[in-house]
Design a protein around this motif. Structure first.
Motif, PDB file in Angstrom:
ATOM      1  N   GLY A  38       0.819  -1.201   0.000  1.00 10.94           N
ATOM      2  CA  GLY A  38       0.000   0.000   0.000  1.00 10.94           C
ATOM      3  C   GLY A  38       0.853   1.251   0.000  1.00 10.94           C
ATOM      4  N   LYS A  39       0.168   2.389  -0.112  1.00  7.36           N
ATOM      5  CA  LYS A  39       0.821   3.688  -0.147  1.00  7.36           C
ATOM      6  C   LYS A  39       0.694   4.371   1.217  1.00  7.36           C
ATOM      7  N   THR A  50      -3.340   3.984   2.095  1.00  3.63           N
ATOM      8  CA  THR A  50      -4.289   3.090   1.438  1.00  3.63           C
ATOM      9  C   THR A  50      -3.612   1.764   1.107  1.00  3.63           C
ATOM     10  N   THR A 106      -3.313  -1.454  -1.025  1.00  4.43           N
ATOM     11  CA  THR A 106      -3.680  -1.870  -2.378  1.00  4.43           C
ATOM     12  C   THR A 106      -3.808  -3.388  -2.481  1.00  4.43           C
ATOM     13  N   ASP A 107      -3.260  -4.091  -1.506  1.00  2.03           N
ATOM     14  CA  ASP A 107      -3.355  -5.551  -1.485  1.00  2.03           C
ATOM     15  C   ASP A 107      -4.541  -5.954  -0.605  1.00  2.03           C
ATOM     16  N   THR A 108      -5.673  -6.202  -1.227  1.00  6.38           N
ATOM     17  CA  THR A 108      -6.891  -6.518  -0.470  1.00  6.38           C
ATOM     18  C   THR A 108      -6.863  -7.899   0.159  1.00  6.38           C
TER      19      THR A 108
END
Length: 331
Positions: free
Chosen positions: A202-203, A215, A217-219
């Motif tokens: 994520g960022k 956030t 990004t790897d759900t």
């Protein structure tokens, strides 16, 4: 008089303000993660004297700079790395250098006179600086609707000066806990981790006094997990609770703690005084150790806060921040 020493779990926390966040439905994580970031400028970690024909001097200190200052420009040139500043100093030909930056939230501007050392290393100004960092911490929660996360419960700071690093870029990367250095009275332990710098989870978007935020990004980190409600300050009480933390590998477990004091209006992030009661965790870590910062605290089925730091002389005890204070930091 005996004073209790405190040690921030991972990095030093700064002062928080009590907010009015609304209750939310989030997923508590407790997952270890690598935190990688570059600062918006460079941080003065320490200063050193330079041997010159006229004696030992520290030009930076003589100019009025302090450890923890953030330097952003040198002679009008943006400083984005230690190499950039070194080039400006090297090419100064001994002329004064105008440095502009921040001391906390205050703008600073000083003129530094470079000197030549007797070692023949060219012009120097006696500053040891840092422009990036990486370390291990714990993800506290994620909002499954948008992937927004919070972690640590305190800021990422320079390890030497304690200054909060102004974020330029940052990311969350996979990490695993491979070893634990147990905490003992007077000697904080530590979670030792490995990182996968080739993968980004994520960022990182904000480095605040009440935690880091961004956030994911790897759900897959939270897919299929159930949400819980966040607790309002008046719902939090003394008594039994749990922390969700990982002290081996990458999968968190629940450990029993006791909330011994609740201070909703604390001005220093110490909203929750807690004591580890879980025998397994005590045998493994001695209690709370650096790297566990951000471990979610669960009580009565709700997320009430996150672990932030440990008492050096009492490693089974520590402090936590209320979750509404973390949520407030996101705006």
């Amino acid at each position: 008089m005996n004073r209790r020493k405190t040690y921030w779990c991972g990095v030093v926390a700064a002062i928080l303000l009590i907010g009015t966040a609304q209750a939310a439905d989030v997923i508590p994580l407790g997952i270890p993660a690598g935190v990688r970031m570059t600062a918006e400028g460079v941080v003065i970690s320490s200063m050193t004297e330079i041997d010159t024909p006229a004696g030992a001097v520290c030009p930076g200190e003589e100019a009025g700079l302090e450890t923890g200052d953030i330097l952003q420009t040198a002679n009008g040139v943006g400083i984005d790395s230690s190499e950039t500043l070194a080039d400006v100093v090297h090419n100064s030909e001994g002329k004064p250098i105008e440095l502009v930056g921040l001391r906390g939230e205050t703008n600073i501007s000083v003129s530094v006179q470079p000197v030549q050392s007797t070692s023949g290393d060219g012009y120097q100004i006696g500053l040891l600086i840092r422009d990036s960092m990486a370390g291990i911490g714990t993800l506290t929660y994620v909002d499954p609707k948008n992937g927004d996360f919070g972690a640590l419960g305190h800021p990422v700071t320079d390890v030497d000066s304690g200054a909060r690093l102004p974020l330029e870029t940052g990311s969350i990367i996979p990490a695993q806990v491979v070893r634990v250095e147990m905490g003992t009275a007077g000697k904080p332990g530590e979670l030792i981790g490995t990182y996968d710098f080739s993968t980004e989870l994520g960022k990182l978007e904000d480095n605040t006094a009440r935690g880091i935020f961004g956030t994911l990004t790897d759900t897959s980190l939270y897919a299929g997990q159930s949400t819980v409600s966040t607790a309002e300050p008046e719902e939090v009480h003394t008594g039994d609770a749990e922390i969700l933390s990982c002290v081996s590998g990458a999968q968190p477990k629940r450990y029993a703690v006791c909330i011994e004091k609740v201070t909703p209006d604390a001005s220093d992030c110490r909203n929750l005084s807690l004591r580890v009661t879980d025998e397994t965790l005590l045998e493994t870590t001695g209690g709370i150790v650096p790297g566990m910062s951000g471990s979610p605290i669960i009580q009565d089925g709700k997320l009430i806060g996150a672990v932030t730091h440990v008492l050096v002389n009492h490693p089974d005890r520590g402090y936590g921040i209320l979750i509404n204070n973390m949520l407030d930091a996101t705006g």
